[in-house]
Design an enzyme around this catalytic site. Sequence first.
Site, short mmCIF file in Angstrom:
data_model
loop_
_atom_site.label_atom_id
_atom_site.label_comp_id
_atom_site.label_asym_id
_atom_site.label_seq_id
_atom_site.Cartn_x
_atom_site.Cartn_y
_atom_site.Cartn_z
N LYS A 145 3.89 -34.18 -62.70
CA LYS A 145 5.33 -34.42 -62.54
C LYS A 145 6.13 -33.24 -63.10
CE LYS A 145 4.75 -39.44 -62.68
NZ LYS A 145 4.89 -40.71 -63.37
N GLN A 182 6.18 -42.57 -69.38
CA GLN A 182 4.95 -42.86 -68.63
C GLN A 182 4.32 -44.16 -69.13
OE1 GLN A 182 3.99 -41.16 -65.97
NE2 GLN A 182 2.14 -42.34 -65.62
N ASP A 225 12.85 -43.84 -62.63
CA ASP A 225 11.72 -44.67 -62.21
C ASP A 225 12.19 -45.95 -61.50
OD1 ASP A 225 9.06 -43.87 -62.61
OD2 ASP A 225 9.20 -44.16 -64.78
#
Length: 292
Positions: free
Chosen positions: A54, A98, A121
């Site tokens: 990412k 994460q 997200d």
Amino acid sequence: MAGEIIDGRGISLKVRAEVKDIVQRRTAAGHRAPGLATVLVGEDPASHVYVRNKRKAAEKCGIISLHHELDAATSEKALLALIDELNTRDDVDGILVQLPLPAHIDEGKVIRAIDPDKDVDGFHPENVARLSLGFEGFVPCTPKGCLRLLREMDTTFEGAHAVVVGRSNIVGKPMAQLLLAENCTVTICHSRTRDMPSVTRLADILVVAVGRAHMIGAEHIKPGAVVIDVGINRGEDGKLRGDVDTEAALTVARAVTPVPKGVGPMTIAMLMHNTQVAHARRLGLAEQEAAS
Ligand code: GUN
């Protein structure tokens, strides 16, 4: 009849090029570059790989990557304090924590602590509500990537029967919402569904996100369907397999995503897209939704 393999990798590079172009035009006009903060807690090897990818993608798009790596014993309080700081920083447009987090940290509490306007997200309950109500917000990257793949394959949504296998908060549920918003007739299958093949065989669009290698075979698929395989399962032989038996599916479907190089790269590409959207909104610029 042989179906087509959907080039997720190629389409993801196209999305990333779109983001790079948008960011370049914005910085050339005198705006600061977008900033994406990634937060990684603990030693999970797969999470380390995902976050590294990412960050690399962000830098290639002209997005500034700010990374925070905390050890597995970090307290929930310390993590919440870091999120508070990232929420208030002007140079941070997107925050990605994460998952999974270590067991002593309440994931829901952490997700709820993120400013919904920086929640690239799309996991915050505010963004989940916005998606289900049809309001502007952030949509989780994986289902958003699946929708883009379907669009790239010129899929007809209006009135089509879409079947989603899997009901996770990250993929299944938001995927069903997105397909409903496209005017599909949507069915969600899960572990308690009776006679699953009889349901999936109705699908013009089949999205599978369960996490069980090759659980979907030719007998599950309607001739001419488009099949999106979200599963990434590592076999004992070390090979990656999707939830769909790709070879078998290709004998029936119009098009199928492969594993790897299908949905996986799209998740990262859509994170880049969400980050540029967060940047535009925070700067009060007209949004460029080219990659939606
Ligand atoms: N873990 C597995 N998938 C994801 C994702 O899309 N976002 C985050 N933050 N963590 C994950």
